[in-house]
Design an enzyme around this catalytic site. Sequence first.
Site: not given
Length: 260
Positions: A12-13, A62, A89, A142, A156, A158, A160
């Site tokens: 995710g850079a 992906d 990330n 998060s 979301y 859940a 994390k």
Amino acid sequence: MEIEGKIAVVTGAGRGMGRAISLQLAEAGANIAVSDINADSVEETATAVKALGRESLAVPADMGDISQIDRMIAQAREAFGRIDIIVNNAGVTKFLDIMDVLEEDWDQIHRVNAKGVFFGMQRAAREMIDQRSGGRIINIASIAGKGYSGTSNAAYAASKGAVLSMTMIAAHQLARYGINVNAICPGSTLTAMGAETMAGRAATSGASIEELEQARDARIPIGRPNDPEDIAAMARFLAGPGARNITGQSFNVDGGLVMH
Ligand SMILES: NC(=O)c1ccc[n+]([C@@H]2O[C@H](COP(=O)([O-])OP(=O)(O)OC[C@H]3O[C@@H](n4cnc5c(N)ncnc54)[C@H](O)[C@@H]3O)[C@@H](O)[C@H]2O)c1
């Protein structure tokens, strides 16, 4: 430079925290395979890493597809010979009330945030175990995974929570190989994802984005949201020698929103 010559993979850079983490690890001396589903943005991050005098390879992938995770790891190993650090990330969300979450939302979020982090961690650990010189795994979770009520949606949160659980079990099972596994729990962070969540909240609440931003800042004890660089600073620490005796932990970087 505390991680001079180490090889890092950052997912995710292409933008946001992943880009900031890539640049701070490069400043700390690492060469970096930068990965993202967006081929153009990740190429730009690789160029920015090289501008800091480090080596970089852009690997579009992906993180919801295990064959692409395998390809990413193989390309990083082929280019640099080894992998010492991975920062998982990449993540996605969508602002939704619990009663509006569809099966496809659940699947879309969990395939990247939970499955992608798990297999990113496992596949990088394989390399680290073979190399026999330890390693560092840093998962971006998060404060949503710790019950923070301002999260974008329950599915979301859940995903994390899953990252926090897998971080602890991986830390137990990989410690014997000298691999430290930790998580970072960002609070509100000024990135495109943060802005999209804010826009979703504005659309459903009737409040303006400016009003919502003021309310957000008022809730944060320190009074300001994170810049992506605040998360990158923690990742840099966890990748470095100062964190050699830290594993299985999750660190809130959130201006004090969640304290424990
Ligand atoms: N922004 C926040 O307030 C906040 C708060 C807590 C946690 N987080 C977490 O921090 C991480 C980074 O978030 P951000 O705010 O920088 O987000 P962002 O949306 O700005 O950037 C995420 C990056 O991940 C990439 N990506 C998306 N799906 C992917 C996939 N399937 N495979 C590979 N790459 C993919 C995107 O292209 C993008 O470049 C995420 O895991 C997110 O859940 C963000």
